[in-house]
Scaffold this active site. Sequence first.
Site: not given
Length: 478
Positions: A288-289
């Site tokens: 995730n980012t």
Amino acid sequence: MRIKRDNFRGLRAIGAAISVLTLAACATSALNASAEPDGQSTLPALINDGFEGESALKFDWPMLEIGTGQYEDGPTGLTVLKFGKKVNAAVDARGGGPGTVNAEYLKLGYTQPELDAIVLSGGSWYGLEAATAVNTALLDDGYRGGHWNNVGLVVGSIIYDFGGRRLNEIYPDKRLAQLALRAAKPGVFPNGAFGAGRSAMNGGIFGCNARSGQGSAFRQVGDVKIAVFTVVNALGAVTDRDGNVVACHKGTNWPETLKASDLMGAAPASLQPDWNGDKDTQEFERKNTTISVVVTNRTMSPAELQRLAVQVHTSMARGIQPFASEFDGDVLYAVSTNEVEAGPGVNLPSMEIGVAASELMWDAILAAVPPQQVTQPKADPYLVIPSSTLREYVGTYKFSDFASLTVRLEDGNLVAEASGERDVFQITKAGPRRLLAAMQDVFTVDRGRYPFSVKFTGDTVIVNPGRWQQIGHRVRHE
């Protein structure tokens, strides 16, 4: 054996002719190979979608232009922020897996303005192509050149939007990036599942797996303008100012009003898929980012820009809980367009800009969550569909080289099973699952934690029809 000289000359001439023909054939083959379209070249490109929507942010700042591009077949996309002249910038990276292009250069602290644009993109590492594509477009369009003081500089960051989010590996490429750049315009930013946030999600650490997107906010204090932009693809859950989790597919016995503090306080138990007795899991890669940008028109030194980046990035832990884990690749760019000189008449210190931008960023995080989520229709126990109609839906439907769905008729009931390398959301490779009729051509499964439905139409099947639908094409009749 001796060969007469005339015969030898003849053989040599024939050999030369064969060589020419061979070279010509190779050249033709190479030309044909280069002319063959790549797998994405025919995908319809959707440019600046959502710019006229009610959720779009409208603001007055001619210096800052925004363009978005999307491949709805993904769905995936990108967002380009282009500045009217070269600007100063700094970067702050958090989390365990940032994916960037040219970000390290911004850490050197040069005082001269050099940045032209920032590209935020889906497609994981493949999406980094978008940043270099925007840079070469600046050269191709004559906006930048090759002289040392006129070379284009574009930075970019990506989010991971593959895996459990969709059943293909389409990514934002050079073509999409350059279309978005050339369509960029000032004063509008679409909030929600648009651009780089097209297939973003949040809350995976608690199994929420809620749809997310990109968000923005703007404020002007006197002559000073502040704009913030973010693509929320966080492992943590988006949290409002009252501490409530904004969007979540909840477990079986979870409270109606879900507080982030409830989940955080119950960790590590709340991180397990069977917490509170819920057994219906949907695995998502823990990649995730959250990628973000804060822009001000006030002049700032490299040190002030770096502090602005750190301050605003740190503040985001209020709106995303938890934030910057080892499975996140969070990056924030801080930009000064240098349009308003600091000094007499401009009484907004850089620290106060940081405070204002931090609060704006919380607004942007909340604006990133789209109102429309995937829903599940109710099965109709009184609906009787003739076997002849059900047989029309039987077959294997291909979504990509690694994801297929096989539909069969067993004992008068329609059943489905994933037949590729990966599961098709709630339909797995473990065994067939019965499809329950909601309408004549729409089916669902027993209600679990995550919504699921399929719609049959001709030789295609649409999984979760709507904003995040996936389309499979029938390749075989059973």
